[in-house]
Design an enzyme around this catalytic site. Structure first.
Site, PDB file in Angstrom:
ATOM      1  CG  HIS A  12      -2.067  -0.928   1.152  1.00  0.00           C
ATOM      2  ND1 HIS A  12      -3.118  -0.902   2.045  1.00  0.00           N
ATOM      3  CD2 HIS A  12      -2.359  -1.905   0.259  1.00  0.00           C
ATOM      4  CE1 HIS A  12      -4.000  -1.827   1.714  1.00  0.00           C
ATOM      5  NE2 HIS A  12      -3.566  -2.460   0.640  1.00  0.00           N
ATOM      6  CD  GLU A  55      -2.145   4.096   3.169  1.00  0.00           C
ATOM      7  OE1 GLU A  55      -1.790   3.437   2.169  1.00  0.00           O
ATOM      8  OE2 GLU A  55      -3.304   4.095   3.594  1.00  0.00           O
TER       9      GLU A  55
END
Lengths: 149, 149
Positions: free
Chosen positions: B56, B58
């Site tokens: 992801h 993040e």
């Protein structure tokens, strides 16, 4: 017939990984991923060495197993990990759709169970396999660390 | 005096990253990490390309920022991300002790808020910045994907 490749057999392999983490000065957590009685990932915590909070044993094991399989879903795999996964790792295991998670020692403060992290509905969870051994290694680590400071 | 480097300014940069993910056929989520008005990480979702559920935006941003800073704690940093973080990413952000999280669109099904993931007590959260733009990009992605199948 007794199957020699039971949960305890694989958890011993995860514990060997935890011991490798210990020797490197890392919080001693080890993980193994198994598919059809074959180990496809062996990892241990490397957060200090890599300066990276995401480098938990489980996260590396997920990446490593997906790499081996050539696909990101681990729905035929079992993860063996010496300590109960945290929110981050349980969240990653959710996405992986892993079939089974077997962990050793519980982590009442940071573990996913008490923090209520959602796993995939198809994921089976087994706990307490070689929990005393995993817990003893953690305790030894923190005692030695305290004595060094 | 008006500060041109406000949350909207940085969220636009995160949206640019989300657009890069879109062009690669990835679910379009982008992230930026800022410290003292300086962007130290720019990332976008790469789960398909890397065959890795942990990739992801993040997660990559946390690793990248820690690498830049030479330390694993991001307690002076702000993360800008176009979509509300999931359990895994919020769990990683907990460990990073990040100072502030700013996200765009909410994710009522998979977002950390409804799933109750615990953040670090010192982490401030701001939501809804350029939410419509982030949400429109996601919708466009899923409509195009459906039409291709």
């Amino acid at each position: 017939m007794i199957n020699p490749f039971d949960d305890t057999y694989y958890m011993k392999k995860a514990l060997q990984e935890a011991e490798m983490a210990f020797e490197k000065g890392e919080i001693p957590v080890g993980a193994i991923i198994v598919v059809e009685d074959r180990i496809i990932a062996r990892t241990h915590n490397l957060t200090e060495l890599l300066n990276d909070v995401t480098a938990h044993a489980e996260m590396q094991a997920i990446t490593s197993a997906a790499n081996f399989l050539g696909g990101k879903y681990l729905n035929k795999c079992t993860l063996y990990v010496t300590l109960e996964p945290c929110q981050m790792c349980a969240g990653a295991l959710f996405w992986s759709q892993i079939s089974k998670i077997v962990y050793g020692a519980s982590d009442l403060q940071r573990g996913f169970k008490n923090l209520g992290t959602t796993l995939h509905p198809k994921t089976e969870v087994v706990s307490g396999i070689l929990a005393e051994e995993a817990s003893a290694l953690m305790k030894r680590f923190f005692i030695e660390k305290r004595n060094l400071n």
